[in-house]
Scaffold this motif. Structure first.
Motif, mmCIF file in Angstrom:
data_model
loop_
_atom_site.group_PDB
_atom_site.id
_atom_site.type_symbol
_atom_site.label_atom_id
_atom_site.label_comp_id
_atom_site.label_asym_id
_atom_site.label_seq_id
_atom_site.Cartn_x
_atom_site.Cartn_y
_atom_site.Cartn_z
ATOM 1 N N TRP A 177 -69.077 18.188 -66.590
ATOM 2 C CA TRP A 177 -68.518 18.503 -65.332
ATOM 3 C C TRP A 177 -68.030 17.558 -64.461
ATOM 4 O O TRP A 177 -68.434 16.031 -64.819
ATOM 5 C CB TRP A 177 -70.157 18.757 -64.627
ATOM 6 N N PRO A 178 -66.964 17.656 -63.861
ATOM 7 C CA PRO A 178 -66.057 16.801 -63.341
ATOM 8 C C PRO A 178 -67.159 15.845 -62.479
ATOM 9 O O PRO A 178 -68.296 16.690 -61.671
ATOM 10 C CB PRO A 178 -65.055 17.533 -62.464
ATOM 11 N N VAL A 179 -67.147 14.362 -62.035
ATOM 12 C CA VAL A 179 -67.952 13.959 -61.638
ATOM 13 C C VAL A 179 -67.198 13.296 -60.201
ATOM 14 O O VAL A 179 -66.120 12.721 -60.303
ATOM 15 C CB VAL A 179 -68.411 12.310 -62.202
ATOM 16 N N LEU A 180 -68.030 13.291 -59.059
ATOM 17 C CA LEU A 180 -67.625 12.745 -57.851
ATOM 18 C C LEU A 180 -68.155 11.305 -57.647
ATOM 19 O O LEU A 180 -69.311 11.469 -57.875
ATOM 20 C CB LEU A 180 -67.865 13.714 -56.669
ATOM 21 N N LEU A 181 -67.659 10.311 -57.500
ATOM 22 C CA LEU A 181 -68.025 8.927 -57.029
ATOM 23 C C LEU A 181 -67.971 8.784 -55.564
ATOM 24 O O LEU A 181 -66.851 8.971 -55.065
ATOM 25 C CB LEU A 181 -67.252 8.031 -57.914
ATOM 26 N N ALA A 182 -68.893 8.665 -54.971
ATOM 27 C CA ALA A 182 -69.181 8.549 -53.518
ATOM 28 C C ALA A 182 -70.019 7.282 -53.250
ATOM 29 O O ALA A 182 -71.137 7.467 -52.863
ATOM 30 C CB ALA A 182 -69.626 9.821 -52.775
ATOM 31 N N VAL A 183 -69.468 6.116 -53.388
ATOM 32 C CA VAL A 183 -70.361 4.920 -52.995
ATOM 33 C C VAL A 183 -69.642 4.135 -52.112
ATOM 34 O O VAL A 183 -70.226 3.006 -51.705
ATOM 35 C CB VAL A 183 -70.335 4.186 -54.436
ATOM 36 N N SER A 184 -68.738 4.529 -51.329
ATOM 37 C CA SER A 184 -67.660 3.404 -50.506
ATOM 38 C C SER A 184 -68.579 3.037 -49.638
ATOM 39 O O SER A 184 -69.137 3.551 -48.590
ATOM 40 C CB SER A 184 -66.621 4.291 -49.839
ATOM 41 N N ASN A 185 -68.698 1.523 -49.627
ATOM 42 C CA ASN A 185 -69.278 0.906 -48.664
ATOM 43 C C ASN A 185 -70.884 1.146 -48.427
ATOM 44 O O ASN A 185 -71.089 0.819 -47.293
ATOM 45 C CB ASN A 185 -68.387 1.014 -47.233
ATOM 46 N N LYS A 186 -71.509 1.621 -49.408
ATOM 47 C CA LYS A 186 -72.788 2.098 -49.230
ATOM 48 C C LYS A 186 -73.754 0.772 -49.407
ATOM 49 O O LYS A 186 -73.388 -0.146 -49.588
ATOM 50 C CB LYS A 186 -73.288 3.015 -50.337
ATOM 51 N N LYS A 187 -74.874 1.077 -48.834
ATOM 52 C CA LYS A 187 -76.082 -0.031 -48.662
ATOM 53 C C LYS A 187 -76.200 -0.640 -49.992
ATOM 54 O O LYS A 187 -76.714 -1.913 -50.139
ATOM 55 C CB LYS A 187 -77.023 0.422 -47.940
ATOM 56 N N PHE A 188 -76.594 0.048 -51.134
ATOM 57 C CA PHE A 188 -76.453 -0.667 -52.210
ATOM 58 C C PHE A 188 -75.627 -1.636 -52.720
ATOM 59 O O PHE A 188 -76.131 -2.746 -53.532
ATOM 60 C CB PHE A 188 -76.990 0.558 -53.542
ATOM 61 N N ARG A 238 -68.379 -5.289 -47.730
ATOM 62 C CA ARG A 238 -68.659 -4.370 -48.850
ATOM 63 C C ARG A 238 -67.433 -3.910 -49.860
ATOM 64 O O ARG A 238 -67.730 -3.195 -50.767
ATOM 65 C CB ARG A 238 -69.569 -3.131 -48.544
ATOM 66 N N VAL A 239 -66.201 -4.132 -49.392
ATOM 67 C CA VAL A 239 -65.085 -3.618 -49.811
ATOM 68 C C VAL A 239 -64.746 -4.055 -51.300
ATOM 69 O O VAL A 239 -64.349 -3.157 -52.074
ATOM 70 C CB VAL A 239 -63.791 -4.021 -48.995
ATOM 71 N N THR A 240 -65.006 -5.283 -51.545
ATOM 72 C CA THR A 240 -64.813 -5.958 -52.840
ATOM 73 C C THR A 240 -65.691 -5.259 -53.744
ATOM 74 O O THR A 240 -65.533 -4.688 -55.037
ATOM 75 C CB THR A 240 -64.844 -7.422 -52.810
ATOM 76 N N GLY A 241 -67.198 -5.282 -53.254
ATOM 77 C CA GLY A 241 -67.975 -4.526 -54.418
ATOM 78 C C GLY A 241 -67.489 -3.137 -54.668
ATOM 79 O O GLY A 241 -67.822 -2.503 -55.796
#
Length: 296
Positions: free
Chosen positions: A221-232, A246-249
């Motif tokens: 299944w196509p995967v969405l990556l939705a991690v932009s600037n998240k707390k982790f 958080r941009v570099t990470g």
């Protein structure tokens, strides 16, 4: 040799095809007064339209519009969510007839109104909390994003959440959601899965899921990556400061996930993310966009 991306389904969004090994870019436009990242700046229609213009100019393939903050906050009725999102979505559709538009909602009524206004994707970040959401996507022929939240209801933060095997449990849950969505009539070439980092998870869980993104890709299944600037990301890097720290990470994570074969990336920082995705594509193909050095 470039890293091998497992075969999978083509993803079709508004006449475009994203095949395995290709990664599309989805810009985030939050129409909320309490957005964790932009603090409500996109509630103003003109400012938000300028942001869409900039995102398209900077290389976004899609925009994701949301009217309710993901985390805890004041109650937002379905009517208010629709007021924030639908007229603006209609304006974006008129301005950009070919742009892929996603609506970030867990409510079937808002998804229905959004699809009527021209949305192409129903981004259900809360794992089918409203069981009618898949039927709405199916009715309109819209794409649908399944997310893993560990059973947590919308807008709740996890508290001492436990998994025996977060990656295995997330994969099993997402495969089950995908199967049920297809049975409800969602088209197979319009379905994505999302590990939903930080939703119903602590930072250990989010890191495990992100580091194991290849396992998600291997489902086909196509995967969405939705991690932009998240707390982790902030906690992984030991950051307590501005969200912009958080941009570099975020970009590092994006590069690794794109290399592993995620199909769509949801991002705040469009121009920088576009360069990351183009660089990964160049590493795969061995073909630069501009070649002059040592050729004359």
């Amino acid at each position: 040799m470039p890293h091998h991306v497992p075969p999978g389904r083509d993803l079709r969004l508004r006449g475009r095809v994203f095949a395995p090994g290709e990664t599309g870019l989805m810009a985030i436009i939050n129409r909320t007064p309490d957005s964790f990242y932009d603090q409500g700046m996109f509630l103003d229609d003109d400012v938000a339209l300028d942001a869409v213009d900039r995102a398209v100019h900077d290389g976004a393939d899609a925009v994701d519009l949301g009217g309710v903050r993901a985390g805890p906050g004041p109650e937002v009725s379905a009517a208010e969510e629709e007021r924030r999102v639908v007229p603006f979505l209609r304006a974006v559709r008129e301005r950009y007839p070919d742009l892929i538009i996603s609506v970030d909602t867990w409510r079937a009524s808002v998804a229905d109104a959004s699809c009527a206004a021209g949305a192409d994707i129903v981004n259900d970040a809360w794992a089918g909390h409203d069981p009618e959401l898949t039927s709405v996507a199916a009715q309109w022929g819209a794409a649908y994003i399944c997310a893993h939240t560990g059973g947590h209801p919308p807008r709740t933060d996890p508290h001492r959440v436990r998994y025996t095997d977060v990656l295995g449990q997330a994969v099993a849950d997402l495969l089950d959601q995908a199967e049920r969505a297809v049975q409800a009539g969602v088209r197979e070439d319009g379905l994505l899965i999302d590990a939903a980092q930080d939703f119903g998870k602590n930072s250990y869980h989010s890191l495990r899921l992100t580091g194991g993104v290849a396992t998600l890709v291997e489902t086909g299944w196509p995967v969405l990556l939705a991690v932009s600037n998240k707390k982790f990301i902030a906690e992984t890097l030991g950051l307590d400061g501005k969200k912009s720290d958080r941009v570099t990470g975020t970009l590092t994570t994006t590069a690794v996930a794109a290399w592993e074969g995620v199909r769509l990336v949801r991002a705040h920082d469009v121009a920088a993310t576009r360069q990351v995705l183009d660089m990964v594509a160049g590493l795969r193909s061995g073909v630069p966009a501009l070649a002059r050095r040592a050729l004359a």
